[in-house]
Structure formats: structure tokens, C-alpha cells
Design an enzyme around this catalytic site. Structure first.
Site, mmCIF file in Angstrom:
data_model
loop_
_atom_site.group_PDB
_atom_site.id
_atom_site.type_symbol
_atom_site.label_atom_id
_atom_site.label_comp_id
_atom_site.label_asym_id
_atom_site.label_seq_id
_atom_site.Cartn_x
_atom_site.Cartn_y
_atom_site.Cartn_z
ATOM 1 N N LYS A 1 0.839 -1.203 0.000
ATOM 2 C CA LYS A 1 0.000 0.000 0.000
ATOM 3 C C LYS A 1 0.876 1.256 0.000
ATOM 4 C CE LYS A 1 -0.422 -0.432 4.989
ATOM 5 N NZ LYS A 1 -1.127 -1.168 6.052
ATOM 6 N N ARG B 1 -10.303 -0.598 15.095
ATOM 7 C CA ARG B 1 -10.247 0.227 13.899
ATOM 8 C C ARG B 1 -11.232 -0.399 12.906
ATOM 9 N NH1 ARG B 1 -4.538 1.088 10.882
ATOM 10 N NH2 ARG B 1 -5.077 -1.038 10.271
ATOM 11 N N TYR C 1 16.965 29.767 7.960
ATOM 12 C CA TYR C 1 15.774 30.496 8.399
ATOM 13 C C TYR C 1 15.765 30.659 9.916
ATOM 14 C CZ TYR C 1 13.599 30.184 3.794
ATOM 15 O OH TYR C 1 13.309 30.319 2.467
ATOM 16 N N MET D 1 12.619 24.106 2.026
ATOM 17 C CA MET D 1 11.876 23.327 1.032
ATOM 18 C C MET D 1 12.800 22.547 0.094
ATOM 19 S SD MET D 1 8.976 24.567 -1.690
ATOM 20 C CE MET D 1 7.895 25.287 -0.477
HETATM 21 C C1 LIG Z 1 -0.272 -2.132 6.614
HETATM 22 C C2 LIG Z 1 -0.833 -3.429 7.041
HETATM 23 C C3 LIG Z 1 0.004 -4.525 7.263
HETATM 24 C C4 LIG Z 1 1.507 -4.441 7.180
HETATM 25 O O1 LIG Z 1 2.020 -3.854 8.337
HETATM 26 P P1 LIG Z 1 3.611 -3.757 8.557
HETATM 27 O O2 LIG Z 1 3.776 -3.219 9.916
HETATM 28 O O3 LIG Z 1 4.117 -2.790 7.537
HETATM 29 O O4 LIG Z 1 4.149 -5.111 8.357
HETATM 30 C C5 LIG Z 1 -0.577 -5.734 7.578
HETATM 31 N N1 LIG Z 1 -1.918 -5.858 7.675
HETATM 32 C C6 LIG Z 1 -2.753 -4.825 7.487
HETATM 33 C C7 LIG Z 1 -4.211 -5.024 7.621
HETATM 34 C C8 LIG Z 1 -2.239 -3.579 7.180
HETATM 35 O O5 LIG Z 1 -3.069 -2.552 7.005
#
Ligand SMILES: *Cc1c(COP(=O)(O)O)cnc(C)c1O
Length: 359
Positions: A34, A129, A254, A302
Site C-alpha cells: 500500500k 479500527r 531560516y 523546502m
Molecule cells: C499495513 C498493514 C500490514 C503491514 O504492516 P507492517 O507493519 O508494515 O508489516 C498488515 N496488515 C494490514 C491489515 C495492514 O493494514
């Protein structure tokens, strides 16, 4: 051309997958890709990790990208369908869907398409969640099994809230709740994320879902990926574009946030928060200049950062500056920036040039 560059180490990705398999020998591996492969580039990561048993994505759009890139593995949409139109697309692309709430059950129940959709039933064992309450698992599972358009092999899954703390009771409690609520149900199980793989071998089930570990990162406080046998998959680097001698008492950057305690060499490197280098990284955050450790001074701007070159007196324009990756754990930078390594790699912006490296 700006020298700012994220080098993605394809060999490290492949080796990290092997390492996850070594740590979870009985389980299949879902490589979680993801957020554009945690910022490493979705298609590139999927190609390097083609040996994974499945990919995990946050939304259907990433499934579309993976199928367009030729990925033939199982792809699991971790948040599942949001609206009725999603079901046809999930089926067309042969994407698995996580089902975590009643609105999704209603969508599925109202759907007449008989082509089997593969689902992962998500159980909320304590993270609060996503997921069904443990006491509803049997009923929801039975309902899904009765739907003609749902594949018979439903994977049972949950997600840990604290698995990065290896002696924490809540993970034990989550495992117990999962086992209790699913004890009478046949089917594959999936509980662990990366930290689960590292710290909770009893919770590997038939599928582990590894993200961070595959990119060589640790979420365990005080530990880096290398401590668990993983190699960083991204090195973020740039070059020095200026080197100055700045007089004692003069201020750099800055707000004049850094005052030179003596006459000293100060380097300027072509990277800033516009590239995803965290503005939170304060004075003292380490960098490598030509492989030698130095540190950020003053505020991150930046496009540029300023560097204390007192330990690298020979540094010159054009020298490579490493912000994180090989030789400089991203976890250390995250500590200095008051965040986690994942956020840093996810945050590298589009103007950074990505290059691939086979090692
Ligand atoms: C992001 C995610 C993972 C992976 O988590 P990591 O800590 O990066 O290994 C696994 N299961 C779900 C449902 C996730 O959303």
C-alpha cells in the site's frame, strides 16, 4: 539536474522476502504494498517481490495498477468494497476483498453476480479500527458462506495494535480473542504484520502480512531492520551544492536557528521538505557526506538543508550526501524527526528521481 535521488535496492527487497519466509516458514506471505509500496514505487516493488504469495493494497486503484503491470498473484484490497460498483471491479480484476463491516455485507447480499469473490473476514480483536466484534464472527461467517457469489474459502484475519512491543499483554489478548471467536470455523488464518512475524511466532497462521520488514524497516522501538536481518530497500541521497566557511557567532538558515560556535565549514545539500525530507529533523540529525557522518544544522527548508562539515573538512561541491538508507538507518532519522521510518519512506515526493539498483 537536481541530484536528489531515491535508490531502490531490488536485491534487498528480494532478500527481505526470503528473510520473512525464514521467520515464518509455515506461512504464505502477503507482501503489503500500500501507499505506493511504502513510497518505494508500487509496480517496481511488485516486480521485485514477484515471489510473494499475494499483495496487499489499500484500495482497488492499486489493484488496477498491479494488474495493468502484469501481476498475476492474489491481490487483497485491505479495506474492501465501499460501494456496489466496486464488486464488479473486484471480480473483473480477480481482487480479494477484506470484509469488515455490515455495510459491506449488505452490498454483498444485494449483489446477484455469481462469479465467486474471494473474501477475508476481518475480526476486531482489540485494535478497534476495522472488523467485526468477536461475538459476531460465527454469524457473519455463516452469512458469507450462504452467499452464492462468495468463494467458499474465506480467510479469517485480524490486525494487531501493539505487536511491536514484544512483552505487551494486549497482543496475547488479541490472539486469544481471535482463537476463541474462530475455534469452530474452518479456514485459513492471518494475524501478523511485520512486528507480529518478528515477535509473535505463535500467531503466524497460514498467512503473514508483511510490509515494513520487506522494505528493511523496523517499527520496534530502539531497533532497526538490520537487527532482525533485513536490509534497507531505499537509499535517499543528494549532493552538496555549496560549501562555505561561516564565522563564529554567525547564524545559519531560516530564523537563524543555528549559531556557529566557531569558524566552521557549512555545506548546503539539494534536498528539503519539498522532497519529503522531514522538516522536523532538527539540528543533530545525522547525514553522511561522502560516507562520513555529519549532521544537519539549522532548519530544513523546502529545497535545501545545511550541514555541519566540521567532521568532513575536505568536503566539496558535488560530494554525495546520504539522508537515509545504506549506512544510515532510516529509523534513526525517524527518531530525530519524531516519527516512524514508514512515514519517511512514504513521504518521498514525486520530484525525487527514483532509480533502481539490483543489489
Ligand atoms: C499495513 C498493514 C500490514 C503491514 O504492516 P507492517 O507493519 O508494515 O508489516 C498488515 N496488515 C494490514 C491489515 C495492514 O493494514
Amino acid at each position: 539536474m537536481r541530484a536528489t535521488c531515491a535508490t531502490i535496492h531490488l536485491g534487498a527487497l528480494r532478500e527481505n522476502l526470503r528473510r520473512v519466509r525464514e521467520l515464518a516458514p509455515g506461512a504464505k506471505v502477503m507482501a503489503v504494498v500500500k501507499a505506493d509500496g511504502y513510497g518505494h514505487g508500487l509496480e517496481r516493488v511488485a516486480r521485485a517481490l514477484e515471489g510473494a504469495d499475494a499483495f496487499g493494497v489499500a484500495g482497488i486503484a492499486d489493484g488496477q495498477r498491479l494488474r495493468a503491470a502484469g501481476a498475476s498473484q492474489r491481490i487483497v484490497v485491505l479495506s474492501g468494497p465501499d460501494e456496489a460498483g466496486d464488486l464488479a471491479e473486484l471480480r473483473r480484476l480477480r481482487l480479494d476483498a477484506v470484509v469488515h463491516d455490515d455495510a459491506q455485507l449488505d452490498l454483498l447480499a444485494a449483489d446477484a453476480d455469481p462469479r465467486p469473490l474471494r473474501v477475508w473476514l476481518k475480526i476486531d480483536t482489540g485494535m478497534h479500527r476495522l472488523g467485526f466484534a468477536p461475538e459476531r464472527v460465527r454469524e457473519v461467517h455463516a452469512r458469507l458462506r450462504a452467499m452464492p457469489g462468495i468463494d467458499r474459502d474465506i480467510v479469517l484475519m485480524t490486525h494487531f495494535a501493539n505487536s511491536d512491543v514484544f512483552d505487551e499483554a494486549t497482543t496475547t489478548q488479541q490472539i486469544e480473542r481471535f482463537e476463541r471467536s474462530t475455534s469452530s470455523i474452518a479456514g485459513e488464518r492471518s494475524l501478523s504484520n511485520s512486528a507480529g512475524v518478528l515477535g509473535w511466532p505463535e500467531a503466524q497462521g497460514q498467512w503473514v502480512r508483511a510490509g515494513g520488514a520487506l522494505y528493511g524497516m523496523s517499527v520496534v522501538a530502539g531497533r532497526i531492520g538490520a537487527d532482525f536481518g533485513f536490509r534497507p530497500a531505499m537509499t535517499l541521497s543528494t549532493k552538496l551544492v555549496a560549501v562555505h566557511r561561516v564565522r563564529k557567532g554567525e547564524r545559519v538558515g531560516y530564523a537563524g536557528a543555528f549559531e556557529c560556535p566557531e569558524d566552521m565549514p557549512v555545506g548546503v545539500a539539494a534536498i528539503g521538505y519539498g522532497d519529503g525530507y522531514p522538516r522536523q529533523a532538527g539540528a543533530g540529525t545525522p547525514v553522511l557526506v561522502g560516507g562520513v557522518r555529519a549532521s544537519i544544522i539549522g532548519r530544513v527548508s523546502m529545497d535545501l538543508v545545511t550541514i555541519d562539515l566540521r567532521d568532513v573538512p575536505d568536503a566539496k561541491i558535488g560530494d554525495v550526501v546520504t539522508l537515509w538508507g545504506r549506512g544510515l538507518p532510516v529509523e534513526d532519522i525517524a527518531d530525530h524527526a519524531n516519527t516512524i521510518a514508514y512515514e519517511l519512506t512514504c513521504g518521498v515526493t514525486r520530484r525525487v528521481r527514483f532509480v533502481e539498483d539490483e543489489s
